[in-house]
Design an enzyme around this catalytic site. Structure first.
Site, short mmCIF file in Angstrom:
data_model
loop_
_atom_site.label_atom_id
_atom_site.label_comp_id
_atom_site.label_asym_id
_atom_site.label_seq_id
_atom_site.Cartn_x
_atom_site.Cartn_y
_atom_site.Cartn_z
N ASP A 1 0.84 -1.27 -0.10
CA ASP A 1 -0.05 0.08 0.00
C ASP A 1 0.96 1.19 0.09
OD1 ASP A 1 -2.13 -1.64 0.02
OD2 ASP A 1 -2.29 -1.55 2.27
N TYR A 2 0.37 2.38 -0.46
CA TYR A 2 0.99 3.51 -0.33
C TYR A 2 1.52 3.86 0.85
CZ TYR A 2 1.23 8.93 -1.05
OH TYR A 2 1.95 10.15 -1.21
#
Length: 240
Positions: free
Chosen positions: A102-103
């Site tokens: 994820d970011y």
């Protein structure tokens, strides 16, 4: 076997979208026959020609990146945000991440241009362990820790059995550091598991992938995998 447009893109001839256009327009031949369908798959033994020029397969390369937080696990982003390949711009081959983080998640991420290798590692039957360190809100009870290990019911089904270990806790701030080991790779799985037991993730890092770790690397740094490491990963991925 990989889709023809993907093979063309990986060879550096054109983007995947442009490769699809070349196929539809009849510029691509496989083993001497013109192909105009996008669903065709080819192997490394097939002879592919684009506009009469034989396709040269790229030399396969394999990298381990310490992905920082705030970086997209992709080769490009339409919003102009930093992507993982920005840290490997010196690499000539068209590499891409195996799976994603994820970011807001940091940690170990593998990148390659070897589609077969990537598919092996991402296959649902592959049981390569991934170890995450999570800082969560609140301090989970023993029963909640056991529920993580037994499996959590998410909207896409039960998670497989995992291992959970309480590393430390801060009673004053009401936070805990937990090590969670899983072998699945569902979207935002670790975050969703902790949310399901009422302890949302504040910070998340992937510490290990199989036998690989981040030792000697700082966030944003990468190294090439050794031939032996690639062989070991193939063996791990084939275990059922």
């Amino acid at each position: 076997m990989e889709r023809l447009q993907k093979v063309i893109a990986h060879a550096g001839i054109a983007s995947r979208r442009k490769a699809e256009q070349l196929i539809i327009e009849g510029h691509v031949k496989v083993n001497g026959k013109t192909v105009k369908e996008l669903g065709v798959k080819v192997s490394s033994s097939d002879r592919v020609e684009v506009s009469g020029i034989p396709l040269e397969q790229e030399e396969p390369v394999y990298f381990l990146l310490y992905k920082p937080r705030g970086v997209i696990s992709s080769v490009q982003d339409d919003k102009g945000r930093k992507v993982v390949t920005d840290y490997l711009q010196h690499i000539e081959q068209r590499i891409y991440p195996i799976g994603r983080l994820d970011y807001d998640t940091s940690g170990l991420l593998l990148l390659t241009n070897d589609g077969e290798f990537a598919n092996q590692l991402m296959h649902p039957k592959s049981e390569v362990e991934k170890v995450y360190i999570a800082k969560v809100k609140g301090i989970p009870s023993r029963e909640k820790m056991r529920s993580l290990e037994r499996g959590i019911k998410l909207d896409d089904g039960m998670t497989a059995p995992a291992r959970a270990k309480l590393i430390s806790m801060d009673k004053k701030k009401q936070t805990a550091i937990i090590e969670l080991t899983i072998h699945e790779g569902r979207n935002r799985q670790v975050r969703r598991m902790f949310e399901a037991i009422g302890h949302p993730v504040m910070k998340l890092k992937r510490e290990r992938y199989g036998f690989l770790n981040l030792h000697g690397l700082k966030a944003g740094e990468a190294r090439e995998l050794t031939t032996h490491e690639v062989k070991q990963l193939r063996v791990l991925a084939q275990k059922k």
